[in-house]
Write a protein that holds these residues in place. Structure first.
Motif, PDB file in Angstrom:
ATOM      1  N   ARG A 204     -13.479  59.465   1.601  1.00 29.95           N
ATOM      2  CA  ARG A 204     -13.081  58.262   0.861  1.00 29.95           C
ATOM      3  C   ARG A 204     -13.941  57.057   1.275  1.00 29.95           C
ATOM      4  O   ARG A 204     -14.198  56.157   0.484  1.00 29.95           O
ATOM      5  N   GLY A 205     -14.390  57.077   2.541  1.00 32.95           N
ATOM      6  CA  GLY A 205     -15.202  55.961   3.050  1.00 32.95           C
ATOM      7  C   GLY A 205     -16.471  55.701   2.257  1.00 32.95           C
ATOM      8  O   GLY A 205     -16.987  54.579   2.283  1.00 32.95           O
ATOM      9  N   VAL A 206     -16.975  56.688   1.528  1.00 35.56           N
ATOM     10  CA  VAL A 206     -18.227  56.455   0.774  1.00 35.56           C
ATOM     11  C   VAL A 206     -18.028  55.445  -0.364  1.00 35.56           C
ATOM     12  O   VAL A 206     -18.998  54.951  -0.925  1.00 35.56           O
ATOM     13  N   GLY A 265     -12.160  72.327   3.297  1.00 41.05           N
ATOM     14  CA  GLY A 265     -10.830  72.182   3.877  1.00 41.05           C
ATOM     15  C   GLY A 265      -9.864  73.252   3.422  1.00 41.05           C
ATOM     16  O   GLY A 265     -10.250  74.236   2.802  1.00 41.05           O
ATOM     17  N   GLN A 266      -8.610  73.001   3.726  1.00 41.58           N
ATOM     18  CA  GLN A 266      -7.541  73.978   3.473  1.00 41.58           C
ATOM     19  C   GLN A 266      -7.506  74.433   2.023  1.00 41.58           C
ATOM     20  O   GLN A 266      -7.331  75.607   1.738  1.00 41.58           O
ATOM     21  N   THR A 267      -7.669  73.499   1.102  1.00 41.31           N
ATOM     22  CA  THR A 267      -7.627  73.868  -0.315  1.00 41.31           C
ATOM     23  C   THR A 267      -9.023  73.823  -0.936  1.00 41.31           C
ATOM     24  O   THR A 267      -9.170  73.847  -2.149  1.00 41.31           O
ATOM     25  N   ILE A 285      -5.948  67.069   9.344  1.00 38.25           N
ATOM     26  CA  ILE A 285      -5.908  68.490   9.742  1.00 38.25           C
ATOM     27  C   ILE A 285      -6.367  69.403   8.596  1.00 38.25           C
ATOM     28  O   ILE A 285      -7.084  70.382   8.821  1.00 38.25           O
ATOM     29  N   GLN A 286      -6.004  69.020   7.352  1.00 40.28           N
ATOM     30  CA  GLN A 286      -6.380  69.884   6.220  1.00 40.28           C
ATOM     31  C   GLN A 286      -7.900  69.884   6.002  1.00 40.28           C
ATOM     32  O   GLN A 286      -8.432  70.814   5.422  1.00 40.28           O
ATOM     33  N   HIS A 287      -8.577  68.842   6.456  1.00 42.43           N
ATOM     34  CA  HIS A 287     -10.045  68.847   6.377  1.00 42.43           C
ATOM     35  C   HIS A 287     -10.605  69.617   7.577  1.00 42.43           C
ATOM     36  O   HIS A 287     -11.512  70.451   7.425  1.00 42.43           O
ATOM     37  N   ILE A 300     -19.463  59.957  11.456  1.00 44.32           N
ATOM     38  CA  ILE A 300     -19.841  58.550  11.252  1.00 44.32           C
ATOM     39  C   ILE A 300     -18.629  57.887  10.616  1.00 44.32           C
ATOM     40  O   ILE A 300     -18.190  58.285   9.529  1.00 44.32           O
ATOM     41  N   ASN A 301     -18.033  56.942  11.314  1.00 43.59           N
ATOM     42  CA  ASN A 301     -16.804  56.330  10.817  1.00 43.59           C
ATOM     43  C   ASN A 301     -16.665  54.926  11.396  1.00 43.59           C
ATOM     44  O   ASN A 301     -17.016  54.695  12.551  1.00 43.59           O
ATOM     45  N   LYS A 302     -16.136  54.029  10.590  1.00 45.36           N
ATOM     46  CA  LYS A 302     -15.959  52.639  11.027  1.00 45.36           C
ATOM     47  C   LYS A 302     -14.867  52.498  12.080  1.00 45.36           C
ATOM     48  O   LYS A 302     -14.864  51.551  12.853  1.00 45.36           O
TER      49      LYS A 302
HETATM   50  C1  LIG Z   1      -1.499  70.708   0.979  1.00 48.12           C
HETATM   51  C2  LIG Z   1      -2.681  69.822   1.285  1.00 48.12           C
HETATM   52  C3  LIG Z   1      -3.944  70.359   1.229  1.00 48.12           C
HETATM   53  C4  LIG Z   1      -5.063  69.548   1.517  1.00 48.12           C
HETATM   54  N1  LIG Z   1      -6.301  70.098   1.482  1.00 48.12           N
HETATM   55  C5  LIG Z   1      -7.364  69.333   1.844  1.00 48.12           C
HETATM   56  C6  LIG Z   1      -8.682  69.882   1.889  1.00 48.12           C
HETATM   57  O1  LIG Z   1      -8.933  71.037   1.536  1.00 48.12           O
HETATM   58  N2  LIG Z   1      -9.693  69.088   2.287  1.00 48.12           N
HETATM   59  C7  LIG Z   1      -9.499  67.784   2.658  1.00 48.12           C
HETATM   60  O2  LIG Z   1     -10.464  67.117   3.007  1.00 48.12           O
HETATM   61  N3  LIG Z   1      -8.272  67.250   2.604  1.00 48.12           N
HETATM   62  C8  LIG Z   1      -7.206  67.979   2.188  1.00 48.12           C
HETATM   63  N4  LIG Z   1      -5.986  67.393   2.099  1.00 48.12           N
HETATM   64  C9  LIG Z   1      -5.891  65.925   2.209  1.00 48.12           C
HETATM   65  C10 LIG Z   1      -5.883  65.411   3.644  1.00 48.12           C
HETATM   66  O3  LIG Z   1      -4.558  65.382   4.123  1.00 48.12           O
HETATM   67  C11 LIG Z   1      -6.468  63.986   3.675  1.00 48.12           C
HETATM   68  O4  LIG Z   1      -5.747  63.167   2.802  1.00 48.12           O
HETATM   69  C12 LIG Z   1      -7.938  63.911   3.286  1.00 48.12           C
HETATM   70  O5  LIG Z   1      -8.691  64.846   4.033  1.00 48.12           O
HETATM   71  C13 LIG Z   1      -8.452  62.507   3.598  1.00 48.12           C
HETATM   72  O6  LIG Z   1      -9.775  62.396   3.162  1.00 48.12           O
HETATM   73  P1  LIG Z   1     -10.725  61.299   3.811  1.00 48.12           P
HETATM   74  O7  LIG Z   1     -10.847  61.564   5.265  1.00 48.12           O
HETATM   75  O8  LIG Z   1     -11.954  61.275   3.001  1.00 48.12           O
HETATM   76  O9  LIG Z   1      -9.946  59.944   3.493  1.00 48.12           O
HETATM   77  P2  LIG Z   1      -9.163  58.916   4.510  1.00 48.12           P
HETATM   78  O10 LIG Z   1      -8.191  59.681   5.298  1.00 48.12           O
HETATM   79  O11 LIG Z   1      -8.731  57.850   3.626  1.00 48.12           O
HETATM   80  O12 LIG Z   1     -10.326  58.483   5.460  1.00 48.12           O
HETATM   81  C14 LIG Z   1     -11.399  57.674   5.077  1.00 48.12           C
HETATM   82  C15 LIG Z   1     -12.165  57.320   6.354  1.00 48.12           C
HETATM   83  O13 LIG Z   1     -13.315  56.587   6.024  1.00 48.12           O
HETATM   84  C16 LIG Z   1     -13.523  55.615   7.012  1.00 48.12           C
HETATM   85  N5  LIG Z   1     -14.341  54.550   6.399  1.00 48.12           N
HETATM   86  C17 LIG Z   1     -13.982  53.679   5.413  1.00 48.12           C
HETATM   87  N6  LIG Z   1     -15.035  52.934   5.068  1.00 48.12           N
HETATM   88  C18 LIG Z   1     -16.087  53.338   5.837  1.00 48.12           C
HETATM   89  C19 LIG Z   1     -17.437  52.934   5.931  1.00 48.12           C
HETATM   90  N7  LIG Z   1     -17.960  52.007   5.122  1.00 48.12           N
HETATM   91  N8  LIG Z   1     -18.212  53.527   6.850  1.00 48.12           N
HETATM   92  C20 LIG Z   1     -17.712  54.495   7.671  1.00 48.12           C
HETATM   93  N9  LIG Z   1     -16.447  54.922   7.615  1.00 48.12           N
HETATM   94  C21 LIG Z   1     -15.631  54.348   6.695  1.00 48.12           C
HETATM   95  C22 LIG Z   1     -12.136  55.144   7.402  1.00 48.12           C
HETATM   96  O14 LIG Z   1     -12.140  54.569   8.693  1.00 48.12           O
HETATM   97  C23 LIG Z   1     -11.355  56.454   7.336  1.00 48.12           C
HETATM   98  O15 LIG Z   1     -11.312  57.097   8.591  1.00 48.12           O
HETATM   99  C24 LIG Z   1      -4.874  68.177   1.831  1.00 48.12           C
HETATM  100  C25 LIG Z   1      -3.589  67.658   1.883  1.00 48.12           C
HETATM  101  C26 LIG Z   1      -2.508  68.459   1.606  1.00 48.12           C
HETATM  102  C27 LIG Z   1      -1.121  67.867   1.681  1.00 48.12           C
END
Ligand SMILES: Cc1cc2nc3c(=O)[nH]c(=O)nc-3n(C[C@H](O)[C@H](O)[C@H](O)COP(=O)(O)OP(=O)(O)OC[C@H]3O[C@@H](n4cnc5c(N)ncnc54)[C@H](O)[C@@H]3O)c2cc1C
Length: 337
Positions: A204-206, A265-267, A285-287, A300-302
């Motif tokens: 999501r950070g992208v 990830g998990q799905t 955890i799912q990732h 790489i994360n803020k």
């Molecule tokens: C049943 C089930 C199955 C799932 N299966 C999967 C799966 O297969 N794969 C999966 O990935 N998820 C899965 N999920 C979802 C999972 O729980 C998370 O919601 C998801 O992985 C979050 O994605 P994310 O880390 O991209 O987003 P977020 O958790 O929103 O994290 C975004 C990160 O970006 C960082 N960030 C923001 N801006 C910047 C920047 N400019 N520079 C650097 N860092 C920045 C933030 O600090 C934050 O840590 C599943 C969930 C469920 C309930």
């Protein structure tokens, strides 16, 4: 110990983990590669170059397109006449299907998605991850031959020795196909994360670069996706430079930033590259269950407290919109590109 290794390919484009299966077979004794298709001489020759002791080839127009009925029947007829102790396959959608069907013909069982296989007398103990990799299950099969599909990148790939020759034996195709393939078309996004040695993933950070001004007329959601696409362009540049694939978190996929084929990830896909670079991914955890078997994880994360840093060997706390291009530039210099 004689092992058949089914070499999985699509029109001659070989599934690389077939060679990992071949290397595993060699560690137990004689490895006989089994190749099905039409005009597959090159696949058979490549099997010898990867160390097959012999290759059995069913080269027949009826095998030009993969159909479970004909492929499984051809394999079970071959196994019945050659009596291998073990039949190994790379794990793919095709092999899961045909192994199961051939196992029914041969009255044996299939061990799927195996990440370790130990010989135990004339039997084998297979290890396979279950419950999203939280538990490792040990399984034995009492049927003969034992059939196992192996997890991609779980076993070393043998060396390729160009020009290595050996015995290629033609065998007959068996079985009658009840279905006909009418044609193929490339899917929108042909992504092979499972075999990638390097994956650069975006989360999501992208999408989080408020300083980027989207074109006029976009609503909030369109602007978010547009920003994310700029972020993924940076992720893609780095992946391309390193000869890797682009992965994504589910949040990125659900947000419409990139297609599902990229989801880890998990799905999504379970991957085990040598290097996994997570950009703007928190480390839910799912990732993690999809990528924690990577040999080296870079995050790489803020947010210095993001859980991904607990899994990462190297972590960079900072804005990916600055770090990723800087890393790409530094790698370009290092690689002389
Ligand atoms: C049943 C089930 C199955 C799932 N299966 C999967 C799966 O297969 N794969 C999966 O990935 N998820 C899965 N999920 C979802 C999972 O729980 C998370 O919601 C998801 O992985 C979050 O994605 P994310 O880390 O991209 O987003 P977020 O958790 O929103 O994290 C975004 C990160 O970006 C960082 N960030 C923001 N801006 C910047 C920047 N400019 N520079 C650097 N860092 C920045 C933030 O600090 C934050 O840590 C599943 C969930 C469920 C309930």
């Amino acid at each position: 110990m004689k092992t058949f290794v089914y070499v999985d390919h699509f029109k001659g484009d070989i599934q690389p983990s077939s060679w990992e299966a071949l290397g595993l077979a060699k560690s137990f004794g004689t490895a006989v590669a089994v190749v099905f298709g039409s005009k597959v001489d090159d696949v058979a020759k490549t099997a010898l170059e990867y160390g097959a002791d012999e290759v059995l080839v069913a080269d027949d127009s009826t095998l030009g397109d993969y159909r479970a009925e004909t492929y499984a029947s051809t394999l079970s007829a071959l196994a019945a006449s050659h009596n291998p102790n073990l039949i190994l396959f790379p794990t793919t959608a095709r092999t899961r299907e045909m192994a199961a069907m051939a196992a029914v013909d041969l009255n044996t069982g299939v061990l799927t998605d195996v990440s370790a296989l130990e010989a135990n007398g004339d039997s084998f103990v297979a290890t396979r991850p279950i419950y999203e990799g939280k538990v490792l299950e040990k399984t034995v099969c009492s049927g003969k031959p034992i059939m196992a599909t192996i997890r991609g990148r779980a076993f070393p790939k043998p060396n390729h020795e160009a020009g290595k020759s050996g015995t290629i034996t033609k065998v007959a195709a068996a079985g009658e196909a009840k279905s006909t393939v009418e044609g193929y078309s490339a899917s929108e996004s042909a992504v092979n994360l499972g075999d990638a040695g390097i994956i650069v993933s975006g989360g999501r950070g992208v999408s989080n670069n408020p300083s980027l001004t989207p074109p006029n007329g976009m609503d909030e959601k369109q602007a978010e996706v547009w920003r994310a696409q700029q972020g993924f362009a940076l992720v893609t540049d780095l992946a391309k430079l390193l000869g890797g694939a682009v992965g994504a978190s589910r949040a990125a996929v659900d947000g419409g930033y990139i297609t599902y084929a990229h989801q880890v990830g998990q799905t999504g896909k379970v991957v085990a590259p040598d290097l996994y670079i997570a950009c703007g991914i928190s480390g839910a955890i799912q990732h993690l269950v999809g990528m924690r078997n990577a040999k080296v994880i870079v995050a790489i994360n803020k947010d210095a407290d993001a859980p991904i840093f607990k899994q990462a060997r190297y972590g960079v706390v900072g804005d990916l919109f600055q770090i990723v291009p800087a890393l790409t530039e530094a790698m370009k210099k290092k690689l002389g590109k």
